[in-house]
Design a protein around this motif. Structure first.
Motif, PDB file in Angstrom:
ATOM      1  N   GLY A  28      45.938  47.422  18.172  1.00 25.82           N
ATOM      2  CA  GLY A  28      46.850  48.553  18.300  1.00 25.82           C
ATOM      3  C   GLY A  28      47.372  48.845  19.688  1.00 25.82           C
ATOM      4  N   PHE A  29      47.283  47.887  20.610  1.00 21.63           N
ATOM      5  CA  PHE A  29      47.792  48.093  21.966  1.00 21.63           C
ATOM      6  C   PHE A  29      49.265  47.680  22.050  1.00 21.63           C
ATOM      7  N   LEU A  30      50.033  48.414  22.845  1.00 22.96           N
ATOM      8  CA  LEU A  30      51.424  48.072  23.130  1.00 22.96           C
ATOM      9  C   LEU A  30      51.501  47.440  24.516  1.00 22.96           C
ATOM     10  N   GLU A  31      52.240  46.341  24.627  1.00 22.52           N
ATOM     11  CA  GLU A  31      52.432  45.718  25.935  1.00 22.52           C
ATOM     12  C   GLU A  31      53.632  46.386  26.615  1.00 22.52           C
ATOM     13  N   VAL A  32      53.383  47.015  27.753  1.00 22.75           N
ATOM     14  CA  VAL A  32      54.425  47.734  28.492  1.00 22.75           C
ATOM     15  C   VAL A  32      54.378  47.293  29.950  1.00 22.75           C
ATOM     16  N   GLU A  33      55.538  46.953  30.517  1.00 19.78           N
ATOM     17  CA  GLU A  33      55.605  46.563  31.924  1.00 19.78           C
ATOM     18  C   GLU A  33      55.806  47.792  32.798  1.00 19.78           C
ATOM     19  N   THR A  34      55.156  47.803  33.945  1.00 21.02           N
ATOM     20  CA  THR A  34      55.294  48.900  34.908  1.00 21.02           C
ATOM     21  C   THR A  34      55.939  48.364  36.184  1.00 21.02           C
ATOM     22  N   PRO A  35      56.475  49.242  37.049  1.00 21.78           N
ATOM     23  CA  PRO A  35      57.273  48.784  38.197  1.00 21.78           C
ATOM     24  C   PRO A  35      56.496  47.954  39.213  1.00 21.78           C
ATOM     25  N   ILE A  36      57.219  47.009  39.811  1.00 21.38           N
ATOM     26  CA  ILE A  36      56.703  46.247  40.952  1.00 21.38           C
ATOM     27  C   ILE A  36      57.093  46.942  42.252  1.00 21.38           C
ATOM     28  N   LEU A  37      58.290  47.488  42.316  1.00 18.42           N
ATOM     29  CA  LEU A  37      58.708  48.281  43.469  1.00 18.42           C
ATOM     30  C   LEU A  37      58.314  49.727  43.212  1.00 18.42           C
ATOM     31  N   THR A  38      57.357  50.219  43.977  1.00 19.84           N
ATOM     32  CA  THR A  38      56.855  51.560  43.726  1.00 19.84           C
ATOM     33  C   THR A  38      56.576  52.276  45.043  1.00 19.84           C
ATOM     34  N   LYS A  39      55.788  53.340  44.997  1.00 23.69           N
ATOM     35  CA  LYS A  39      55.545  54.182  46.172  1.00 23.69           C
ATOM     36  C   LYS A  39      54.214  53.820  46.815  1.00 23.69           C
TER      37      LYS A  39
ATOM     38  N   GLN B 186      48.411  55.629  33.558  1.00 22.19           N
ATOM     39  CA  GLN B 186      47.990  56.982  33.180  1.00 22.19           C
ATOM     40  C   GLN B 186      49.185  57.796  32.682  1.00 22.19           C
ATOM     41  N   LEU B 187      50.346  57.590  33.306  1.00 26.62           N
ATOM     42  CA  LEU B 187      51.555  58.276  32.843  1.00 26.62           C
ATOM     43  C   LEU B 187      51.938  57.826  31.429  1.00 26.62           C
ATOM     44  N   LEU B 188      51.667  56.572  31.091  1.00 28.28           N
ATOM     45  CA  LEU B 188      51.943  56.095  29.735  1.00 28.28           C
ATOM     46  C   LEU B 188      51.052  56.805  28.711  1.00 28.28           C
ATOM     47  N   MET B 189      49.847  57.203  29.138  1.00 28.34           N
ATOM     48  CA  MET B 189      48.994  57.983  28.241  1.00 28.34           C
ATOM     49  C   MET B 189      49.573  59.387  28.052  1.00 28.34           C
ATOM     50  N   VAL B 190      50.098  59.968  29.135  1.00 29.11           N
ATOM     51  CA  VAL B 190      50.786  61.263  29.019  1.00 29.11           C
ATOM     52  C   VAL B 190      51.995  61.120  28.093  1.00 29.11           C
ATOM     53  N   SER B 191      52.610  59.932  28.108  1.00 27.02           N
ATOM     54  CA  SER B 191      53.792  59.676  27.271  1.00 27.02           C
ATOM     55  C   SER B 191      53.451  59.531  25.789  1.00 27.02           C
ATOM     56  N   GLY B 192      52.164  59.466  25.470  1.00 24.88           N
ATOM     57  CA  GLY B 192      51.774  59.354  24.065  1.00 24.88           C
ATOM     58  C   GLY B 192      51.712  57.933  23.541  1.00 24.88           C
ATOM     59  N   PHE B 193      51.672  56.932  24.442  1.00 27.71           N
ATOM     60  CA  PHE B 193      51.630  55.540  23.991  1.00 27.71           C
ATOM     61  C   PHE B 193      50.270  55.168  23.397  1.00 27.71           C
TER      62      PHE B 193
ATOM     63  N   ARG C 231      51.397  62.388  48.103  1.00 25.56           N
ATOM     64  CA  ARG C 231      50.978  61.046  47.690  1.00 25.56           C
ATOM     65  C   ARG C 231      51.020  60.846  46.181  1.00 25.56           C
ATOM     66  N   PHE C 232      50.557  61.852  45.445  1.00 26.94           N
ATOM     67  CA  PHE C 232      50.372  61.666  44.007  1.00 26.94           C
ATOM     68  C   PHE C 232      51.131  62.700  43.193  1.00 26.94           C
ATOM     69  N   GLY C 233      52.192  63.270  43.781  1.00 23.53           N
ATOM     70  CA  GLY C 233      52.880  64.389  43.158  1.00 23.53           C
ATOM     71  C   GLY C 233      53.362  64.118  41.753  1.00 23.53           C
ATOM     72  N   PHE C 234      53.914  62.926  41.513  1.00 21.28           N
ATOM     73  CA  PHE C 234      54.473  62.670  40.182  1.00 21.28           C
ATOM     74  C   PHE C 234      53.402  62.592  39.112  1.00 21.28           C
ATOM     75  N   LEU C 235      52.171  62.218  39.479  1.00 24.25           N
ATOM     76  CA  LEU C 235      51.079  62.242  38.503  1.00 24.25           C
ATOM     77  C   LEU C 235      50.573  63.673  38.311  1.00 24.25           C
ATOM     78  N   ILE C 236      50.433  64.397  39.417  1.00 23.10           N
ATOM     79  CA  ILE C 236      49.981  65.795  39.342  1.00 23.10           C
ATOM     80  C   ILE C 236      50.937  66.608  38.480  1.00 23.10           C
ATOM     81  N   ASP C 237      52.239  66.399  38.702  1.00 18.39           N
ATOM     82  CA  ASP C 237      53.241  67.140  37.921  1.00 18.39           C
ATOM     83  C   ASP C 237      53.155  66.774  36.437  1.00 18.39           C
ATOM     84  N   ALA C 238      52.975  65.489  36.147  1.00 19.82           N
ATOM     85  CA  ALA C 238      52.899  65.043  34.754  1.00 19.82           C
ATOM     86  C   ALA C 238      51.717  65.662  34.033  1.00 19.82           C
TER      87      ALA C 238
END
Length: 594
Positions: free
Chosen positions: A165-176, A208-215, A519-526
């Motif tokens: 039941g896992f979904l294969e999802v690619e995450t960014p290479i260019l990041t913060k 972790q954001l993908l878990m917030v997304s409901g994946f 540093r981690f604002g986008f995760l904290i906000d999510a």
């Protein structure tokens, strides 16, 4: 000049022909392993990644092909067509050794210069030459087997996770860049002069954001990058089998990954892993083996003899105990026969791990010998021997210091003794173990602050929460590593999903609210929007491939690796770039003389 295929199709791979193909007319394509003349015939061993097939040329078979074959050299790329026949002189050591191909036509698809390395098994050539001509090194059958194993492992991973039941999802290479741990590789931005992307050290925040997304269940086979000093099992870019799960606790994640590893080893090697895999708390691993990745293929556990020596009038032991450290030892069976030079080498060895020295006692029939004989009474010696479970013929090897030094030095000595005295009897054994209850923090004396032992999003154990603000060094985490034969195969944790607990964690790490947000604002906000309880794990695919292929060097399982200085001999990277490119990025190159 090379000939074109002109519609010619390969009908079999070189390693496929068998006796049931006798009488068939087939076309094979590949590289010439060797060309030899025997009597009035010419024989070519033709190779591709599946194996080798013997090709026979003769005047009576086809005169034109016979003449053409004489000029063919090793590593020419050729196509041959002819009939499969039984070999008159079978070779039972070759899978195709019962048959051969009587060649009716040959095409030289491309010629080859004399290769700078031999295309053969177990090549003994300088590493820099192998890496420079990696495309030739990879032609070698033993290297191709390794990459077939790696490919099979990756496919087994995908199949298992897809079935669960896992979904294969690619995450960014260019990041913060979030500098906490190893150095980031930075990429300058043309659109935002003076600003930089970072290449990911892991997909941690995004998964972790993908878990917030409901994946719910995510995985990817992800490229990761760390700018750190290299060694045999590290590369600047590496591959992770990365996964995350929602609505789970530690046991759920561990059980899923036990199943994954068991599936991969069964599919690739036919090896059955007995489940469930043994678990061992971090504290026990350090006290018994001096390592958070213990090799359990042999015994020789570390033993605490502090109580047995506490009354000794020996300042080295006394000061260690008074300063909150301990006195611990290993028992080397048969070690009473070691000579003084051998013992002195072991003393020097532990000193490289910050130990001040190594005391020893040799239990001999004719009387004991010891480097601390004048401090030993019969009673103390008896206590030590009893505590160690030692007997005549053994040697007791002792280190005293603060616990971190004792564990590090005796843990390393344990592995060194295993190597020197061949204590691992079954080299083909796969001995797995989970290490759990890791410390949540590590203290850096130079910076005078705590760092996250895993990462800042690792959840503390519930029973240790009250110590998070008052005694962070004693807090254990819901983190777990899977260890195989003394190497970390993978690791993960249950994550913090509660915003208030995450704030306490950042505070314990010395982050202000502003610096954490930066540093981690986008995760904290999510995490303000209903994050589920979640946890995950990442395996090193390269390291797993090393075990499956039976090699101890990561370069063997990476197609185009860098050397120990992160340099690529093949492409000559890193290298200078045009001034125009630098100007577009707003980068001013500093003169070396400055």
């Amino acid at each position: 000049m090379g000939e074109a295929l002109n519609g010619l199709k390969r009908s079999l791979m070189c390693g496929e022909p068998r006796e049931n193909n006798v009488g068939q007319k087939v076309t094979l394509m590949g590289w010439v392993q060797r060309n030899r003349k025997l009597g009035g015939l010419q024989f070519i061993d033709l190779r591709d990644r599946t194996g080798i097939m013997q090709i026979v040329f003769g005047e009576e078979i086809n005169a034109e092909s016979f003449e053409k074959a004489k000029a063919v050299r090793p590593e020419y790329c050729i196509a041959v067509t002819g009939e499969i026949v039984k070999r008159q002189s079978p070779n039972e050591n070759m899978p195709t050794g019962m048959v051969e191909l009587m060649c009716e036509s040959i095409k030289v698809l491309s010629e080859s210069e004399t290769p700078p390395i031999y295309i053969k098994e177990d090549l003994d050539a300088a590493e820099n030459i192998r890496l420079k001509y990696r495309y030739l090194d990879l032609r070698r059958p033993d290297m191709q087997r390794i990459f077939m194993i790696r490919s099979k492992a990756a496919m087994a991973v995908r199949n298992y996770l897809n079935d669960n039941g896992f979904l294969e999802v690619e995450t960014p290479i260019l990041t913060k860049s979030t500098p906490e741990g190893a150095r980031d590789y930075l990429v300058p931005s043309r659109n935002y002069p003076g600003m930089f992307y970072a290449l990911p050290q892991s997909p941690q925040i995004f998964k972790q954001l993908l878990m917030v997304s409901g994946f719910d269940r995510y995985f990817q086979i992800a490229k990761c990058f760390r700018d750190e000093d290299l060694r045999a099992n590290r590369q600047p870019e590496f591959t992770q089998i990365d996964l995350e799960m929602s609505f789970v606790e530690q046991d759920d994640v561990m059980a899923m990954n036990e199943g994954l590893v068991a599936h991969v080893f069964k599919e690739v090697l036919g090896h059955e892993i007995k489940l469930p895999i043994r678990r061992m708390p971090f504290k026990e691993a350090m006290e018994k083996y001096g390592s958070d990745k213990p090799d359990l293929r042999f015994g020789m556990e570390i033993t605490d003899i502090t109580e047995a020596v506490k009354d000794m009038d020996f300042v080295v032991f006394k000061s260690a105990i008074e300063n909150g450290g301990s006195v611990r030892a290993l028992c080397l069976k048969g070690g009473a026969d070691l000579g003084r030079k051998q013992l002195d080498k072991l003393v020097d060895f532990v000193k490289t791990y910050k130990a001040k020295g190594l005391a020893w006692i040799q239990l001999k029939e004719e009387g004991n010998k010891s480097s601390i004989a004048k401090f030993l009474t019969d009673e103390v010696t008896e206590n030590i021997v009893k505590t160690m479970g030692a007997e005549n013929g053994d040697a007791i090897l002792i280190v005293s210091d603060k616990n971190s030094v004792v564990f590090q030095s005796l843990g390393a000595l344990r592995l060194e003794l295993a190597k020197q005295f061949d204590l691992i009897k079954d080299k083909s054994e796969f001995n797995f173990c989970w290490i759990t209850e890791f410390p949540l923090f590590e203290y850096d004396e130079e910076e005078g602050r705590y760092f996250a032992a895993h990462h800042p999003f690792t959840s503390p154990m519930d029973e240790d929460l009250e110590m998070l603000d008052t005694n962070p060094g004693a807090v254990r985490s819901k983190a777990y590593d899977l260890v195989l034969n003394g190497e970390e195969l993978g690791g993960g944790s249950i994550r913090i999903h509660d915003s208030s607990l995450q704030t306490r964690m950042f505070k314990a790490l010395g982050f202000t609210e502003e610096s954490a947000q930066e540093r981690f604002g986008f995760l904290i906000d999510a995490f303000k929007f209903g994050p589920p309880p979640h946890g995950g794990l990442a395996f090193g695919l390269d390291r797993m491939a090393m075990f499956l292929a039976g090699t101890d060097n990561i370069k063997d399982v990476v197609a185009f690796p860098k050397n120990q200085n992160a340099y690529c001999y093949l492409s000559e990277a890193p290298n200078v770039v045009d001034q125009k490119q630098l100007d577009e990025l707003g980068i001013d190159k500093k003169d070396k003389s400055e």
